[in-house]
Scaffold this motif. Sequence first.
Motif, PDB file in Angstrom:
ATOM      1  N   THR A  28      -3.943 -21.496  29.673  1.00  0.00           N
ATOM      2  CA  THR A  28      -5.110 -21.158  29.486  1.00  0.00           C
ATOM      3  C   THR A  28      -5.626 -19.526  29.671  1.00  0.00           C
ATOM      4  O   THR A  28      -6.164 -19.100  29.065  1.00  0.00           O
ATOM      5  CB  THR A  28      -6.015 -22.034  30.538  1.00  0.00           C
ATOM      6  N   ARG A  29      -4.916 -19.115  30.829  1.00  0.00           N
ATOM      7  CA  ARG A  29      -4.850 -17.559  31.146  1.00  0.00           C
ATOM      8  C   ARG A  29      -4.638 -16.711  30.106  1.00  0.00           C
ATOM      9  O   ARG A  29      -5.180 -15.737  29.590  1.00  0.00           O
ATOM     10  CB  ARG A  29      -4.431 -17.355  32.493  1.00  0.00           C
ATOM     11  N   ALA A  30      -3.406 -17.333  29.459  1.00  0.00           N
ATOM     12  CA  ALA A  30      -2.689 -16.223  28.481  1.00  0.00           C
ATOM     13  C   ALA A  30      -3.679 -16.375  26.958  1.00  0.00           C
ATOM     14  O   ALA A  30      -3.766 -14.949  26.377  1.00  0.00           O
ATOM     15  CB  ALA A  30      -1.247 -17.017  28.117  1.00  0.00           C
ATOM     16  N   LEU A  31      -4.301 -17.454  26.838  1.00  0.00           N
ATOM     17  CA  LEU A  31      -5.014 -17.691  25.607  1.00  0.00           C
ATOM     18  C   LEU A  31      -6.304 -16.547  25.745  1.00  0.00           C
ATOM     19  O   LEU A  31      -6.716 -15.785  24.930  1.00  0.00           O
ATOM     20  CB  LEU A  31      -5.280 -19.003  25.265  1.00  0.00           C
ATOM     21  N   LEU A  32      -6.827 -16.910  26.763  1.00  0.00           N
ATOM     22  CA  LEU A  32      -8.096 -16.077  27.163  1.00  0.00           C
ATOM     23  C   LEU A  32      -7.976 -14.669  27.195  1.00  0.00           C
ATOM     24  O   LEU A  32      -8.796 -13.704  26.681  1.00  0.00           O
ATOM     25  CB  LEU A  32      -8.845 -16.454  28.425  1.00  0.00           C
ATOM     26  N   LEU A  33      -6.766 -14.137  27.888  1.00  0.00           N
ATOM     27  CA  LEU A  33      -6.353 -12.667  27.950  1.00  0.00           C
ATOM     28  C   LEU A  33      -5.874 -12.369  26.537  1.00  0.00           C
ATOM     29  O   LEU A  33      -6.524 -11.142  26.212  1.00  0.00           O
ATOM     30  CB  LEU A  33      -5.210 -12.546  28.713  1.00  0.00           C
ATOM     31  N   GLY A  34      -5.436 -13.005  25.642  1.00  0.00           N
ATOM     32  CA  GLY A  34      -5.010 -12.765  24.385  1.00  0.00           C
ATOM     33  C   GLY A  34      -6.176 -12.507  23.393  1.00  0.00           C
ATOM     34  O   GLY A  34      -6.323 -11.331  22.730  1.00  0.00           O
ATOM     35  N   ILE A  35      -7.229 -13.391  23.663  1.00  0.00           N
ATOM     36  CA  ILE A  35      -8.224 -13.130  22.921  1.00  0.00           C
ATOM     37  C   ILE A  35      -9.103 -12.005  23.362  1.00  0.00           C
ATOM     38  O   ILE A  35      -9.853 -11.013  22.472  1.00  0.00           O
ATOM     39  CB  ILE A  35      -9.285 -14.287  23.053  1.00  0.00           C
ATOM     40  N   PHE A  36      -9.304 -11.625  24.439  1.00  0.00           N
ATOM     41  CA  PHE A  36      -9.944 -10.460  24.883  1.00  0.00           C
ATOM     42  C   PHE A  36      -9.130  -9.035  24.355  1.00  0.00           C
ATOM     43  O   PHE A  36      -9.974  -8.224  23.749  1.00  0.00           O
ATOM     44  CB  PHE A  36      -9.765 -10.634  26.426  1.00  0.00           C
ATOM     45  N   VAL A  37      -7.814  -9.110  24.346  1.00  0.00           N
ATOM     46  CA  VAL A  37      -6.953  -7.703  24.067  1.00  0.00           C
ATOM     47  C   VAL A  37      -7.246  -7.849  22.644  1.00  0.00           C
ATOM     48  O   VAL A  37      -7.681  -6.544  22.209  1.00  0.00           O
ATOM     49  CB  VAL A  37      -5.620  -8.253  24.271  1.00  0.00           C
ATOM     50  N   LEU A  40     -10.895  -6.561  21.950  1.00  0.00           N
ATOM     51  CA  LEU A  40     -11.199  -5.182  22.393  1.00  0.00           C
ATOM     52  C   LEU A  40     -10.381  -4.039  21.246  1.00  0.00           C
ATOM     53  O   LEU A  40     -10.808  -3.146  20.985  1.00  0.00           O
ATOM     54  CB  LEU A  40     -10.534  -4.832  23.565  1.00  0.00           C
ATOM     55  N   THR A  41      -9.107  -4.441  21.219  1.00  0.00           N
ATOM     56  CA  THR A  41      -8.582  -3.891  19.907  1.00  0.00           C
ATOM     57  C   THR A  41      -9.226  -3.433  18.825  1.00  0.00           C
ATOM     58  O   THR A  41      -9.244  -2.452  18.147  1.00  0.00           O
ATOM     59  CB  THR A  41      -7.299  -4.399  19.666  1.00  0.00           C
ATOM     60  N   ALA A  42      -9.876  -4.395  18.265  1.00  0.00           N
ATOM     61  CA  ALA A  42     -10.736  -4.623  17.046  1.00  0.00           C
ATOM     62  C   ALA A  42     -12.020  -3.540  17.184  1.00  0.00           C
ATOM     63  O   ALA A  42     -12.239  -2.940  16.170  1.00  0.00           O
ATOM     64  CB  ALA A  42     -11.235  -5.993  16.909  1.00  0.00           C
ATOM     65  N   ALA A  56     -19.061  -8.443  15.662  1.00  0.00           N
ATOM     66  CA  ALA A  56     -18.700  -9.444  16.798  1.00  0.00           C
ATOM     67  C   ALA A  56     -17.737  -9.591  17.430  1.00  0.00           C
ATOM     68  O   ALA A  56     -17.555 -10.518  18.462  1.00  0.00           O
ATOM     69  CB  ALA A  56     -18.733 -11.084  15.901  1.00  0.00           C
ATOM     70  N   ALA A  57     -16.883  -8.542  17.323  1.00  0.00           N
ATOM     71  CA  ALA A  57     -15.434  -8.552  18.380  1.00  0.00           C
ATOM     72  C   ALA A  57     -15.930  -8.186  19.556  1.00  0.00           C
ATOM     73  O   ALA A  57     -15.025  -8.879  20.453  1.00  0.00           O
ATOM     74  CB  ALA A  57     -14.643  -7.455  17.467  1.00  0.00           C
ATOM     75  N   LEU A  58     -16.919  -7.196  19.789  1.00  0.00           N
ATOM     76  CA  LEU A  58     -16.876  -6.860  21.180  1.00  0.00           C
ATOM     77  C   LEU A  58     -17.516  -7.987  21.990  1.00  0.00           C
ATOM     78  O   LEU A  58     -17.329  -8.224  23.094  1.00  0.00           O
ATOM     79  CB  LEU A  58     -17.899  -5.577  21.095  1.00  0.00           C
ATOM     80  N   GLY A  59     -18.452  -8.687  21.418  1.00  0.00           N
ATOM     81  CA  GLY A  59     -19.114  -9.502  21.961  1.00  0.00           C
ATOM     82  C   GLY A  59     -18.234 -10.880  22.559  1.00  0.00           C
ATOM     83  O   GLY A  59     -17.969 -11.487  23.664  1.00  0.00           O
ATOM     84  N   GLY A  60     -17.248 -11.060  21.580  1.00  0.00           N
ATOM     85  CA  GLY A  60     -16.220 -12.351  21.827  1.00  0.00           C
ATOM     86  C   GLY A  60     -15.185 -11.751  22.980  1.00  0.00           C
ATOM     87  O   GLY A  60     -14.702 -12.552  23.778  1.00  0.00           O
ATOM     88  N   ALA A  61     -15.059 -10.226  22.798  1.00  0.00           N
ATOM     89  CA  ALA A  61     -14.029  -9.845  23.873  1.00  0.00           C
ATOM     90  C   ALA A  61     -14.542  -9.823  25.178  1.00  0.00           C
ATOM     91  O   ALA A  61     -13.971 -10.312  26.273  1.00  0.00           O
ATOM     92  CB  ALA A  61     -13.556  -8.419  23.630  1.00  0.00           C
ATOM     93  N   LEU A  62     -15.792  -9.347  25.402  1.00  0.00           N
ATOM     94  CA  LEU A  62     -16.394  -9.655  26.513  1.00  0.00           C
ATOM     95  C   LEU A  62     -16.548 -11.188  27.009  1.00  0.00           C
ATOM     96  O   LEU A  62     -16.470 -11.374  28.217  1.00  0.00           O
ATOM     97  CB  LEU A  62     -17.926  -8.800  26.582  1.00  0.00           C
ATOM     98  N   LEU A  63     -16.987 -11.953  26.040  1.00  0.00           N
ATOM     99  CA  LEU A  63     -16.895 -13.486  26.689  1.00  0.00           C
ATOM    100  C   LEU A  63     -15.662 -13.855  27.254  1.00  0.00           C
ATOM    101  O   LEU A  63     -15.669 -14.697  28.037  1.00  0.00           O
ATOM    102  CB  LEU A  63     -17.435 -14.151  25.488  1.00  0.00           C
ATOM    103  N   SER A  64     -14.671 -13.456  26.418  1.00  0.00           N
ATOM    104  CA  SER A  64     -13.263 -13.875  26.631  1.00  0.00           C
ATOM    105  C   SER A  64     -13.007 -13.303  28.352  1.00  0.00           C
ATOM    106  O   SER A  64     -12.464 -14.211  29.066  1.00  0.00           O
ATOM    107  CB  SER A  64     -12.286 -13.500  25.598  1.00  0.00           C
ATOM    108  N   LEU A  65     -13.402 -12.338  28.405  1.00  0.00           N
ATOM    109  CA  LEU A  65     -13.153 -11.678  29.776  1.00  0.00           C
ATOM    110  C   LEU A  65     -13.644 -12.297  30.801  1.00  0.00           C
ATOM    111  O   LEU A  65     -13.188 -12.607  32.149  1.00  0.00           O
ATOM    112  CB  LEU A  65     -13.409 -10.082  29.699  1.00  0.00           C
ATOM    113  N   VAL A  66     -15.294 -12.700  30.480  1.00  0.00           N
ATOM    114  CA  VAL A  66     -15.846 -13.174  31.677  1.00  0.00           C
ATOM    115  C   VAL A  66     -15.223 -14.731  31.903  1.00  0.00           C
ATOM    116  O   VAL A  66     -14.924 -15.027  32.942  1.00  0.00           O
ATOM    117  CB  VAL A  66     -17.229 -13.571  31.142  1.00  0.00           C
TER     118      VAL A  66
END
Length: 289
Positions: A28-37, A40-42, A56-66
């Motif tokens: 789970t942590r790996a998936l969440l961190l992967g989505i964030f990376v 953010l790269t996008a 929409a990428a930044l919002g998704g990245a921030l949500l994943s980080l949270v």
Amino acid sequence: MSGARGGPAVSGGERLRRYQARFEPLVTRALLLGIFVVGLTAQFVKPVGDALEGKAALGGALLSLVGYVLYDSVRELAASLRLPPQGRVQSRDLGSFVSEAFRAREVEIRFLGYTGETLYNELYHRLEGLLDDPGPTRHVSVRVLIPDFGQQMTVPSRVGPDGAPMDDPDFRRRLELKCQEYDQTLSVLAERLTIVGRVTAECEYRFYPGIPRDKICIFNREQVLHGLYDVVARTVQRSSDPEFYDPKGYRTDLNVWVRDGNDDSKAVVDTWNKHLDDLWSLAAVPHWR
């Protein structure tokens, strides 16, 4: 069939639960961190951003980080809502253990103590509820060991001069009648459940010799709760009555052991299971049965 070194065999379902508990946090942590990376790269790599519709990428990245940051907190909160794997609880917490036990297909509850009033109240409502909605439960077995109130006793007893215990047959008889009522009420409920046919049930009281010192509850042979009564606790039934030595079960704190704990906890659970099985085989059947 026993497993290695004489231990119990591990079922496929149990093995799956162990793998899930071991690898779920990491995956789970790996998936969440992967989505964030990726998100953010996008924001900084245009081709990636175009592909992911950059706004929409930044919002998704921030949500994943949270989600990543809160993951451990959510798991700890969920764990805190379950029954404690081991530790210390109060007798008034028995209801949560009874409810947890009745989630099983085969429910097995064992009790040794004084009158079992605290446990009786919880069992009555659970058994009555099975008449309308049995849920996963298909069989219930309840065994209750209480003192032989037909014998002379130091506890319960009347408080005599200088605090000396004085046997009181009338007081013992009142306690016996209370237990008889509990036994008959639960037995009738068990018979009704069995007649309906969706659940088979059996509830029975028996006598053990001695005074009520230990309070022991065993749920589905997996959880053991054990405490000691305050044997010098006093009570007055009516203002005109004398004092009696009368342990208060609802005030008794209970230590908790579970089979899926450490090796010491497993050994304690096995020991108490065997002890209550042995006592039951030697216990006397009440005269009202």
